[in-house]
Design a protein around this motif. Structure first.
Motif, mmCIF file in Angstrom:
data_model
loop_
_atom_site.group_PDB
_atom_site.id
_atom_site.type_symbol
_atom_site.label_atom_id
_atom_site.label_comp_id
_atom_site.label_asym_id
_atom_site.label_seq_id
_atom_site.Cartn_x
_atom_site.Cartn_y
_atom_site.Cartn_z
ATOM 1 N N PRO A 85 0.829 -1.212 0.000
ATOM 2 C CA PRO A 85 0.000 0.000 0.000
ATOM 3 C C PRO A 85 0.859 1.257 0.000
ATOM 4 C CG PRO A 85 -0.018 -1.056 2.161
ATOM 5 C CD PRO A 85 0.670 -2.002 1.230
ATOM 6 N N LYS A 86 0.408 2.265 -0.740
ATOM 7 C CA LYS A 86 1.145 3.510 -0.864
ATOM 8 C C LYS A 86 0.324 4.663 -0.305
ATOM 9 C CE LYS A 86 4.581 1.777 -3.404
ATOM 10 N NZ LYS A 86 5.959 1.648 -2.869
ATOM 11 N N VAL A 87 0.948 5.516 0.497
ATOM 12 C CA VAL A 87 0.282 6.709 1.014
ATOM 13 C C VAL A 87 0.183 7.733 -0.108
ATOM 14 C CG1 VAL A 87 0.421 8.626 2.645
ATOM 15 C CG2 VAL A 87 1.053 6.311 3.371
ATOM 16 N N THR A 88 -1.056 8.189 -0.403
ATOM 17 C CA THR A 88 -1.269 9.172 -1.463
ATOM 18 C C THR A 88 -1.708 10.529 -0.915
ATOM 19 O OG1 THR A 88 -3.558 8.423 -1.779
ATOM 20 C CG2 THR A 88 -1.845 7.396 -3.150
ATOM 21 N N ALA A 89 -2.187 10.551 0.323
ATOM 22 C CA ALA A 89 -2.592 11.812 0.949
ATOM 23 C C ALA A 89 -2.501 11.653 2.454
ATOM 24 C CB ALA A 89 -4.008 12.209 0.541
ATOM 25 N N ARG A 90 -2.286 12.769 3.113
ATOM 26 C CA ARG A 90 -2.115 12.743 4.564
ATOM 27 C C ARG A 90 -2.550 14.085 5.135
ATOM 28 N NH1 ARG A 90 3.951 12.137 7.069
ATOM 29 N NH2 ARG A 90 3.518 12.811 9.201
ATOM 30 N N THR A 91 -3.168 14.058 6.322
ATOM 31 C CA THR A 91 -3.611 15.301 6.931
ATOM 32 C C THR A 91 -3.516 15.201 8.450
ATOM 33 O OG1 THR A 91 -5.398 16.963 6.950
ATOM 34 C CG2 THR A 91 -6.060 14.648 7.118
ATOM 35 N N THR A 92 -3.487 16.347 9.099
ATOM 36 C CA THR A 92 -3.540 16.430 10.556
ATOM 37 C C THR A 92 -4.628 17.438 10.926
ATOM 38 O OG1 THR A 92 -1.852 18.155 10.651
ATOM 39 C CG2 THR A 92 -1.094 15.872 10.820
ATOM 40 N N ASP A 93 -4.962 17.497 12.207
ATOM 41 C CA ASP A 93 -6.030 18.394 12.663
ATOM 42 C C ASP A 93 -5.691 18.842 14.086
ATOM 43 O OD1 ASP A 93 -8.413 19.472 13.807
ATOM 44 O OD2 ASP A 93 -9.634 18.369 12.377
ATOM 45 N N PRO A 94 -5.578 20.138 14.331
ATOM 46 C CA PRO A 94 -5.222 20.601 15.677
ATOM 47 C C PRO A 94 -6.263 20.280 16.733
ATOM 48 C CG PRO A 94 -5.861 22.447 14.275
ATOM 49 C CD PRO A 94 -5.729 21.255 13.389
ATOM 50 N N ASN A 95 -7.493 19.957 16.308
ATOM 51 C CA ASN A 95 -8.544 19.604 17.265
ATOM 52 C C ASN A 95 -8.590 18.111 17.574
ATOM 53 O OD1 ASN A 95 -9.761 22.115 17.926
ATOM 54 N ND2 ASN A 95 -10.764 22.153 15.923
ATOM 55 N N PHE A 96 -7.842 17.315 16.822
ATOM 56 C CA PHE A 96 -7.872 15.867 17.014
ATOM 57 C C PHE A 96 -6.773 15.434 17.993
ATOM 58 C CE2 PHE A 96 -10.236 13.048 13.804
ATOM 59 C CZ PHE A 96 -11.337 13.887 13.798
ATOM 60 N N ALA A 97 -7.185 14.635 18.980
ATOM 61 C CA ALA A 97 -6.226 14.081 19.931
ATOM 62 C C ALA A 97 -5.786 12.672 19.542
ATOM 63 C CB ALA A 97 -6.838 14.051 21.338
ATOM 64 N N PHE A 98 -6.694 11.923 18.860
ATOM 65 C CA PHE A 98 -6.370 10.530 18.540
ATOM 66 C C PHE A 98 -7.227 10.081 17.359
ATOM 67 C CE2 PHE A 98 -6.517 5.900 19.062
ATOM 68 C CZ PHE A 98 -5.185 5.612 19.297
#
Length: 460
Positions: free
Chosen positions: A272-285
């Motif tokens: 499997p290949k990572v094609t997109a990635r994101t983070t969120d300052p409101n997400f803890a887990f």
């Protein structure tokens, strides 16, 4: 954990609460142990946990034909649901090892073990992960005889298996092999089989005719440069993934990876290949993911507090411990909004976004989802920017105190089924013009982490 108690849900206690977006007051909190629902939801049946695993908590659910398979920290149980109003336990397998999340494929059941054991047997005992001969990973059972499942094979994986995801083979391989994507985390320098940084997943290849030959065939690295490790407020820095949802017919998967949300290309099942990635300052887990039927959206959940905290309250607010809805545009995540139940819970109730699945309604994006002691919520995210709850089922605070609630809630052939920590196996029905058409859509299987498309009148 304490023993299960039958819910005190007589007609007088099952008061229908009107849906509201206003903050809850003390008078809005249901009485202890009482079942409450929105007017369009009916509690059909509760089946207490079988005695063999009554002292341990229920976890995830899988479905096949007329049966539901409910994981439990003490093993798993099989329920006959051919008549949902008379659902009953058929058998239980005592085989301790958290979490025992389950998925089924043909005559095989796969169970995730993320607690270090003395060996891979069902008679194993707790053993520190710091000991080299300790075991954790995936257990495989033959479930052709529902009354007497048979243990077939165990496969050890690095850092165990917190959750697992089945991915069918492609083309000529489809009838030969199934692949198990194993999510695990929390490495430590003193764990010989779980070394840092562990920014990877394990993939087990299972020959369907010879499941006893199952083995780890690949360990692809998801975060070669490291994941999100230093964002303020993270529960755990990214080390591998917590859960993966595969949409095999579209060759994609979504990974909820503690500090990161990830989109995979899984056209090569072992690479499997990572094609997109994101983070969120409101997400803890980052906990789990659900695609829309057309795969143009994905819902990620944030398990703020690790599932043990009271986060469905005014103090926490609507944007933390919630769902995040993303459109997928040109292969990238585009954030649209958050969804969180507005039914504030008592401060004694652990409540946060957890496991759910789509309700197959043509032309709309609707899902049912567990919220621990917030019960289950049916909500519509057709308008990604303006999601709304359309129905719910929940219990009041536990009269004996302590945590609990619904771990998983899934829609299967006209009914909603829920696994409650202590109360057992619940059957719920929604009658609403927005969801009634889903009753015409039938399937003979459901593993929520292995999505399949539905079409008018049936599943792909």
């Amino acid at each position: 954990m304490s023993s299960p108690r039958r819910v005190l849900a007589m007609a007088g206690a099952a008061v229908a609460l009107l849906l509201t977006s206003l903050p809850a007051t003390a008078g809005d909190i249901p009485p202890p142990d009482a079942v409450v629902t929105s007017p369009n939801v009916t509690h059909i049946r509760n089946v207490p946990k079988p005695d063999a695993i009554a002292s341990t908590i229920n976890t995830d659910i899988a479905f096949q034909g007329d049966y539901a398979y409910v994981g439990n920290y003490g093993g798993f149980s099989i329920y006959d649901i051919r008549n949902p109003r008379k659902a009953r336990a058929v058998s239980s397998v005592v085989c301790p090892g958290g979490q025992m999340d389950v998925s089924v494929y043909g005559d095989l059941l796969f169970a995730a073990v993320d607690s270090s054991r003395s060996d891979d047997s069902c008679a194993s005992t707790d053993r520190p992960a710091s000991e080299k001969d300790a075991w954790e990973g995936v257990r495989i059972f033959d479930i052709s005889n529902k009354a007497r499942p048979r243990y077939v094979k165990a496969v050890e994986t690095a850092c165990g298996s917190h959750t697992l995801t089945l991915v069918p083979g492609k083309g000529r391989d489809r009838n030969k092999n199934v692949y198990v994507y194993v999510s695990s985390y929390l490495p430590a320098a003193n764990f010989p089989d779980c070394q840092p940084p562990h920014d990877k997943i394990s993939i087990i290849k299972v020959p369907l005719r010879h499941p006893e030959a199952a083995h780890v065939a690949a360990t692809p690295v998801v975060f070669p440069d490291g994941g999100n490790e230093d964002q303020p407020g993270l529960l755990i820095p990214t080390t591998g993934c917590h859960d993966i949802t595969a949409y095999a017919e579209k060759d994609i998967a979504a990974g909820a990876c503690m500090g990161d949300g990830v989109l995979f290309d899984i056209s090569d099942r072992l690479d499997p290949k990572v094609t997109a990635r994101t983070t969120d300052p409101n997400f803890a887990f980052w906990h789990s993911a659900t695609f829309s039927n057309n795969a143009r959206k994905v819902v990620f959940t944030d398990e703020l507090g690790g599932g043990g905290a009271a986060t469905c309250n005014e103090a926490t607010g609507p944007n933390r411990g919630a769902d995040a809805i993303y459109d997928i545009s040109n292969g990238r995540f585009v954030f649209k909004s958050y969804f969180k139940i507005s039914r504030h819970q008592d401060d004694s109730e652990n409540c946060v976004a957890h496991n759910g699945s789509l309700i197959p309604v043509k032309g709309r994006d609707i899902m049912v989802q567990a919220w621990y002691m917030g019960g289950l919520s049916v909500w519509d995210f057709t308008d990604s920017a303006n999601p709304r709850e359309i129905g719910y089922f929940e219990r009041g605070p536990r009269s004996g105190g302590g945590g609990g609630g619904i771990w998983s809630a899934y829609y299967y052939n006209g009914y909603i089924y829920a696994a409650d920590f202590h109360e057992g196996f619940d059957v719920v029905k929604i009658d609403d013009r927005l969801t009634d058409s889903a009753r015409r859509v039938r399937t003979d299987r459901l593993n929520a982490q292995t999505q399949e498309s539905y079409r008018n009148g049936g599943w792909h």
